[in-house]
Write an enzyme that holds these catalytic residues in place. Sequence first.
Site, PDB file in Angstrom:
ATOM      1  N   GLU A 290      27.952 -55.071  40.665  1.00  0.00           N
ATOM      2  CA  GLU A 290      29.604 -54.775  40.520  1.00  0.00           C
ATOM      3  C   GLU A 290      30.103 -55.799  41.123  1.00  0.00           C
ATOM      4  O   GLU A 290      31.452 -55.760  40.641  1.00  0.00           O
ATOM      5  CB  GLU A 290      29.703 -53.334  41.149  1.00  0.00           C
ATOM      6  CG  GLU A 290      30.607 -52.394  40.191  1.00  0.00           C
ATOM      7  CD  GLU A 290      30.733 -51.146  40.507  1.00  0.00           C
ATOM      8  OE1 GLU A 290      30.419 -50.085  39.703  1.00  0.00           O
ATOM      9  OE2 GLU A 290      30.985 -50.636  41.833  1.00  0.00           O
ATOM     10  N   HIS A 311       1.646 -54.180  38.965  1.00  0.00           N
ATOM     11  CA  HIS A 311       0.431 -53.525  37.788  1.00  0.00           C
ATOM     12  C   HIS A 311       1.733 -53.241  36.700  1.00  0.00           C
ATOM     13  O   HIS A 311       1.373 -52.383  35.843  1.00  0.00           O
ATOM     14  CB  HIS A 311      -0.276 -52.382  38.252  1.00  0.00           C
ATOM     15  CG  HIS A 311      -0.741 -52.806  39.301  1.00  0.00           C
ATOM     16  ND1 HIS A 311      -2.319 -52.840  39.039  1.00  0.00           N
ATOM     17  CD2 HIS A 311      -0.601 -53.244  40.677  1.00  0.00           C
ATOM     18  CE1 HIS A 311      -2.834 -53.159  40.382  1.00  0.00           C
ATOM     19  NE2 HIS A 311      -1.869 -53.464  41.192  1.00  0.00           N
ATOM     20  N   LYS A 425      34.623 -45.357  30.213  1.00  0.00           N
ATOM     21  CA  LYS A 425      35.428 -44.153  30.718  1.00  0.00           C
ATOM     22  C   LYS A 425      36.433 -43.959  29.626  1.00  0.00           C
ATOM     23  O   LYS A 425      36.629 -42.775  29.251  1.00  0.00           O
ATOM     24  CB  LYS A 425      36.126 -44.309  32.119  1.00  0.00           C
ATOM     25  CG  LYS A 425      35.281 -44.386  33.144  1.00  0.00           C
ATOM     26  CD  LYS A 425      35.840 -44.431  34.542  1.00  0.00           C
ATOM     27  CE  LYS A 425      35.147 -44.831  35.673  1.00  0.00           C
ATOM     28  NZ  LYS A 425      35.987 -45.057  36.951  1.00  0.00           N
TER      29      LYS A 425
HETATM   30  O1  PA5 Z   1      31.835 -49.639  44.171  1.00  0.00           O
HETATM   31  C1  PA5 Z   1      32.749 -48.946  43.461  1.00  0.00           C
HETATM   32  O2  PA5 Z   1      33.813 -48.887  43.633  1.00  0.00           O
HETATM   33  C2  PA5 Z   1      32.330 -47.918  42.350  1.00  0.00           C
HETATM   34  O3  PA5 Z   1      30.909 -47.948  42.422  1.00  0.00           O
HETATM   35  C3  PA5 Z   1      32.782 -46.687  42.878  1.00  0.00           C
HETATM   36  O4  PA5 Z   1      32.316 -46.132  44.321  1.00  0.00           O
HETATM   37  C4  PA5 Z   1      32.380 -45.372  42.300  1.00  0.00           C
HETATM   38  O5  PA5 Z   1      32.674 -45.788  40.614  1.00  0.00           O
HETATM   39  C5  PA5 Z   1      32.819 -44.139  42.420  1.00  0.00           C
HETATM   40  O6  PA5 Z   1      34.307 -43.929  42.803  1.00  0.00           O
HETATM   41  P1  PA5 Z   1      34.766 -42.889  43.374  1.00  0.00           P
HETATM   42  O7  PA5 Z   1      34.643 -42.857  44.755  1.00  0.00           O
HETATM   43  O8  PA5 Z   1      36.338 -43.180  43.259  1.00  0.00           O
HETATM   44  O9  PA5 Z   1      34.577 -41.571  42.734  1.00  0.00           O
END
Ligand code: PA5
Length: 436
Positions: A290, A311, A425
């Site tokens: 990310e 494996h 989303k």
């Molecule tokens: O690293 C990030 O920003 C994302 O993975 C969020 O943690 C994830 O989308 C969850 O978001 P939130 O804490 O706003 O529900």
Amino acid sequence: MDRKKIKLNIDNIKPFIDQKSLDALTPEIIAADEKIKKGTGKGANFLGWLHLPSRTDKKLISDINNIAGEVRKNKSILLCIGIGGSYLGSRAGIEFLSPLFSNKRGIGGEGVFFCGNNLNSDYIEDLLGSLEKDADIYVNVISKSGTTIEPALAFRLVYDYMRKRYDKKELTKRVICTTDKEKGALKKMASQQGFRTFVIPDDVGGRFSVLTPVGLFPMACAGVNIEELLNGAADLEQDVSKEKIETIDAYKYAAVRNALYRQGKHIEILSDFHPSLHSVLEWCKQLLAESEGKEGKGIFPSIADFTTDLHAIGQLIQQGARNIFETFVIMQASGKKAQIPQLEEDIDQLNYLAGKTLDYVDSMAYRGTVQAHTTGGVPNMTLQIPERSAYCLGQIYYFFEISVAVSGYLLGINPFDQPGVEAYKNNMYKLLNKPR
Ligand code: PA5
């Protein structure tokens, strides 16, 4: 006191990258380091994680431990609701430090169960259905934005379940929200209902939030010593601030990954030889992907649990397309010693291993794999973890966080945002006819 430090070994990179090319990256590493420390790079308003280990307020630690103590007192089950950065870090920590077959995922046998990380009916129904009727339940709902649909829906279902079990006063006591200090639906609901809350600092993004109450509270509920965890991270924080750039392992890791990326090695396999590391690597995978995967760039991280996956994907690693490199994350010492027994009749012809431990055989499997992958053209390095302790875990968290920040700047991107996550989303909300 000499504490056990995690250590990166890059000896096996030598056949693939010469020292000159690594040295050539030093000015870029220095520039990245400066951007991080001076807060002059992209996404600089999300650098709050940098000093969490050394600057976390003692009062916050004691508040976390106090509520966790309340949860642990009656061996309560904690339902931990969150997705992405709001659960992967605590799950990693709890699974790293707990006995492997404790179904209830707690060091002292207490339960922490995770939900809100998918949209699956079977998952939540089976989880709630599996809770014993007399089990004492607490809920920690974690969302920085307070609006993410997966945890929000899971909370609605869990709340409905809790309402049937507890009166209003008990229910209010049993819900702890971890969210923004003022924004979002979760914060609003917590204020209206009188739920206790922990705050996620504005300048700490989800995947960098494991050392905030996001990670610390569920881990404390499972019996993790969170002071030790922060001490481990703080020692690495100190090394990063004091040591020479070229000697910082996390920076070396970023440099090697980047040099390999520039050679066309676009896939990284994070491999472990210890089941307790699986979720730690899941946390790393999310942090790396990310943070780096944007603007048409990024290393694709994947996970392998060895020897199991030797494996399964071992064949591809050995002889498939040569666009991969590997980071072994290796536990140096196991707490237990499963010794191979001598059998007089030697029915399975394994007496040549009698008296040795399984870990000894595993360590030879690791050495054999390193040799095979190196000769097979897979550049690899090893992060050595001395032991399964909160102190080492804290170092692991900080190592990958600081490293991916450097690496993001080497790639020229903002390591702290995730604009691409919105695409699915938006489509889903349209399909669900979400009111604007
Ligand atoms: O690293 C990030 O920003 C994302 O993975 C969020 O943690 C994830 O989308 C969850 O978001 P939130 O804490 O706003 O529900």
